[in-house]
Design a protein around this motif. Structure first.
Motif, PDB file in Angstrom:
ATOM      1  N   HIS A 159      20.677  -1.790   8.679  1.00 12.91           N
ATOM      2  CA  HIS A 159      19.671  -2.148   7.674  1.00 12.91           C
ATOM      3  C   HIS A 159      19.489  -0.931   6.772  1.00 12.91           C
ATOM      4  N   ASN A 160      19.767  -1.077   5.483  1.00 15.09           N
ATOM      5  CA  ASN A 160      19.728   0.049   4.551  1.00 15.09           C
ATOM      6  C   ASN A 160      18.486  -0.013   3.663  1.00 15.09           C
ATOM      7  N   TYR A 161      17.877   1.150   3.448  1.00 10.99           N
ATOM      8  CA  TYR A 161      16.687   1.246   2.603  1.00 10.99           C
ATOM      9  C   TYR A 161      16.866   2.414   1.628  1.00 10.99           C
ATOM     10  N   GLN A 162      16.670   2.155   0.350  1.00 11.32           N
ATOM     11  CA  GLN A 162      16.737   3.181  -0.684  1.00 11.32           C
ATOM     12  C   GLN A 162      15.329   3.418  -1.223  1.00 11.32           C
ATOM     13  N   LEU A 163      14.819   4.644  -1.090  1.00 11.09           N
ATOM     14  CA  LEU A 163      13.460   4.958  -1.516  1.00 11.09           C
ATOM     15  C   LEU A 163      13.465   6.012  -2.618  1.00 11.09           C
ATOM     16  N   GLU A 164      12.491   5.899  -3.504  1.00 11.09           N
ATOM     17  CA  GLU A 164      12.348   6.891  -4.561  1.00 11.09           C
ATOM     18  C   GLU A 164      11.553   8.099  -4.102  1.00 11.09           C
ATOM     19  N   SER A 165      10.730   7.908  -3.087  1.00 10.81           N
ATOM     20  CA  SER A 165       9.887   9.009  -2.604  1.00 10.81           C
ATOM     21  C   SER A 165       9.654   8.869  -1.109  1.00 10.81           C
ATOM     22  N   VAL A 166       9.041   9.887  -0.533  1.00  6.38           N
ATOM     23  CA  VAL A 166       8.735   9.893   0.897  1.00  6.38           C
ATOM     24  C   VAL A 166       7.778   8.752   1.216  1.00  6.38           C
ATOM     25  N   PRO A 167       8.021   7.985   2.278  1.00  9.96           N
ATOM     26  CA  PRO A 167       7.143   6.864   2.611  1.00  9.96           C
ATOM     27  C   PRO A 167       5.756   7.320   3.060  1.00  9.96           C
ATOM     28  N   VAL A 168       4.765   6.511   2.721  1.00 10.31           N
ATOM     29  CA  VAL A 168       3.392   6.744   3.176  1.00 10.31           C
ATOM     30  C   VAL A 168       2.839   5.411   3.651  1.00 10.31           C
ATOM     31  N   GLN A 169       1.813   5.484   4.516  1.00 16.35           N
ATOM     32  CA  GLN A 169       1.218   4.260   5.027  1.00 16.35           C
ATOM     33  C   GLN A 169       0.733   3.373   3.875  1.00 16.35           C
ATOM     34  N   GLY A 170       1.044   2.077   3.972  1.00 20.11           N
ATOM     35  CA  GLY A 170       0.657   1.137   2.928  1.00 20.11           C
ATOM     36  C   GLY A 170       1.789   0.764   2.005  1.00 20.11           C
ATOM     37  N   ASP A 171       2.915   1.477   2.076  1.00 22.06           N
ATOM     38  CA  ASP A 171       4.076   1.156   1.235  1.00 22.06           C
ATOM     39  C   ASP A 171       4.638  -0.220   1.581  1.00 22.06           C
ATOM     40  N   ASP A 172       5.141  -0.914   0.552  1.00 23.29           N
ATOM     41  CA  ASP A 172       5.831  -2.187   0.785  1.00 23.29           C
ATOM     42  C   ASP A 172       7.049  -1.975   1.673  1.00 23.29           C
ATOM     43  N   TYR A 173       7.671  -0.818   1.521  1.00 22.33           N
ATOM     44  CA  TYR A 173       8.853  -0.511   2.346  1.00 22.33           C
ATOM     45  C   TYR A 173       8.515  -0.590   3.831  1.00 22.33           C
ATOM     46  N   LEU A 174       7.369  -0.034   4.220  1.00 21.06           N
ATOM     47  CA  LEU A 174       7.002  -0.038   5.637  1.00 21.06           C
ATOM     48  C   LEU A 174       6.805  -1.452   6.157  1.00 21.06           C
ATOM     49  N   GLU A 175       6.246  -2.318   5.336  1.00 20.01           N
ATOM     50  CA  GLU A 175       6.069  -3.716   5.733  1.00 20.01           C
ATOM     51  C   GLU A 175       7.435  -4.364   5.987  1.00 20.01           C
ATOM     52  N   GLN A 176       8.375  -4.123   5.049  1.00 19.79           N
ATOM     53  CA  GLN A 176       9.716  -4.683   5.211  1.00 19.79           C
ATOM     54  C   GLN A 176      10.428  -4.085   6.418  1.00 19.79           C
ATOM     55  N   PHE A 177      10.306  -2.782   6.559  1.00 15.11           N
ATOM     56  CA  PHE A 177      10.911  -2.090   7.698  1.00 15.11           C
ATOM     57  C   PHE A 177      10.380  -2.653   9.014  1.00 15.11           C
ATOM     58  N   GLY A 178       9.059  -2.780   9.116  1.00 10.08           N
ATOM     59  CA  GLY A 178       8.451  -3.300  10.340  1.00 10.08           C
ATOM     60  C   GLY A 178       8.895  -4.716  10.643  1.00 10.08           C
ATOM     61  N   ASN A 179       8.970  -5.554   9.608  1.00 11.37           N
ATOM     62  CA  ASN A 179       9.419  -6.932   9.804  1.00 11.37           C
ATOM     63  C   ASN A 179      10.864  -6.976  10.284  1.00 11.37           C
ATOM     64  N   ASP A 180      11.703  -6.102   9.725  1.00 14.38           N
ATOM     65  CA  ASP A 180      13.119  -6.076  10.121  1.00 14.38           C
ATOM     66  C   ASP A 180      13.271  -5.638  11.575  1.00 14.38           C
ATOM     67  N   VAL A 181      12.489  -4.630  11.969  1.00 12.17           N
ATOM     68  CA  VAL A 181      12.546  -4.164  13.356  1.00 12.17           C
ATOM     69  C   VAL A 181      12.100  -5.276  14.299  1.00 12.17           C
ATOM     70  N   ARG A 182      10.996  -5.921  13.962  1.00 13.09           N
ATOM     71  CA  ARG A 182      10.480  -6.979  14.838  1.00 13.09           C
ATOM     72  C   ARG A 182      11.477  -8.134  14.952  1.00 13.09           C
ATOM     73  N   LYS A 183      12.044  -8.555  13.824  1.00 12.05           N
ATOM     74  CA  LYS A 183      12.993  -9.669  13.855  1.00 12.05           C
ATOM     75  C   LYS A 183      14.209  -9.329  14.702  1.00 12.05           C
ATOM     76  N   ALA A 184      14.712  -8.099  14.573  1.00 14.66           N
ATOM     77  CA  ALA A 184      15.885  -7.680  15.355  1.00 14.66           C
ATOM     78  C   ALA A 184      15.578  -7.726  16.842  1.00 14.66           C
ATOM     79  N   LEU A 185      14.399  -7.236  17.220  1.00 15.77           N
ATOM     80  CA  LEU A 185      14.028  -7.217  18.636  1.00 15.77           C
ATOM     81  C   LEU A 185      13.748  -8.626  19.158  1.00 15.77           C
TER      82      LEU A 185
END
Length: 337
Positions: A262-288
């Motif tokens: 699963h590849n993620y391209q970010l413009e800046s360092v992630p912080v809590q509340g980012d849309d990226y974290l929501e997508q990342f968390g969903n991807d991890v949960r779905k995989a598990l």
């Protein structure tokens, strides 16, 4: 028990790990228990995060790597059924930092001889490594550190620690210089897995044990790869000369071996509340969830249904107490008694 080892460098993946602990794993834990009850089997989910799990004493006796790799092995085995594998058991988060590269705590007799032929073994190695004749075959073991970094400046204990810090850098440099000047010869002598334990990071050694050496790991081990534009220094390797080379090779090996990435391209360092974290968390949960659901179906239809892998957590801890435990924010150690 679905024990899933989370493998990554620490500092640069702290935000993602915190997001999983606070927003993904609690719901996933409940989901696993509910799914297990519906299928009339017993199972629970337990993520393994070693950020706080390795003691200072382990560092002094050079057993940090062994502790990490033993946890990887434990995650792979079914409780009370040594030799039987349960999945999912391993997950990789990889970015632009290669990670800590300790000198090998142990070197087998065969590897020692090959390193001697490469001109690596010198008086410094002979000073800090001791042959363990009780092992069969014998191996060379890094001696325990006798110093103390907290001792007063100028004290024998402090001086011994500082002497070891210097020696470790020199041992590491000796291995690195040999590898960089003769990479092709090293790759002829050692496999990818063997190289990881000689010049690689602890993270790569975990990946070797949890993925490369595990049967059919490509079917359930997911790789989460993140690239940040212009990342800060702490998100990059400390020694770019060799670490960037090893990190690039590791990413290539993961891709070539067919793991789901699963590849993620970010413009800046992630912080809590980012849309990226929501997508990342969903991807991890779905995989598990996908792999766990398949395992539960197999368990429900097998003869093991009456030999539950582990008792339900409700058998020991009341639900309100479980909820209190799940509120832990990770800011300090938690003692459960």
């Amino acid at each position: 028990v679905f024990r899933v080892f989370l493998s990554s460098t620490f500092m640069d993946w702290a935000v993602e790990r915190d997001h999983l602990r606070n927003h993904v794993f609690p719901d996933l834990t409940t989901w696993v228990e509910e799914q297990a009850r519906e299928k009339k089997v017993s199972a629970r989910f337990l993520p393994v995060d070693l950020r706080w799990g390795v003691s200072e004493e382990a560092g002094k006796t050079h057993t940090t790597v062994d502790i990490c790799l033993e946890e990887v092995r434990r995650c792979q085995e079914k409780a009370n059924r040594p030799g039987e594998t349960i999945k999912p058991n391993f997950m990789v988060f990889i970015g632009q930092r290669y990670g800590w590269r300790p000198v090998p705590p142990k070197i087998s007799q065969d590897y020692w001889q090959e390193l001697d032929k490469l001109g690596v073994i010198d008086d410094l190695f002979l000073k800090y490594y001791q042959e363990d004749l009780n092992a069969d075959p014998s191996e060379y073991v890094l001696k325990a550190v006798e110093g103390d970094p907290e001792a007063p400046e100028g004290s024998p204990q402090r001086n011994a620690w500082e002497e070891w810090q210097t020696a470790e850098k020199e041992l590491r440099a000796k291995l690195d210089d040999s590898y960089l000047s003769g990479e092709s010869e090293w790759r002829e002598k050692f496999t990818v897995e063997e190289l990881a334990f000689l010049v690689g990071s602890v993270t790569e050694q975990e990946i070797v044990r949890g993925a490369f050496e595990a049967a059919e790991a490509e079917k359930h081990v997911h790789i989460f790869s993140r690239e940040i534009e212009n990342p800060p220094a702490e998100f990059l390797s400390d020694d770019e000369l060799i670490s960037s080379k090893l990190l690039g090779q590791l990413k290539k090996d993961l891709k070539d071996r067919g793991y789901t990435i699963h590849n993620y391209q970010l413009e800046s360092v992630p912080v809590q509340g980012d849309d990226y974290l929501e997508q990342f968390g969903n991807d991890v949960r779905k995989a598990l969830e996908t792999t766990i659901e398949g395992e539960l179906e197999e368990l429900a239809s097998s003869d093991e249904i009456h030999q539950a892998d582990a008792p339900d957590l409700d058998s020991y801890v009341e639900r309100p107490e479980q909820d209190e435990v799940r509120k832990w924010d990770g800011s300090k150690p938690m003692l459960v008694y």
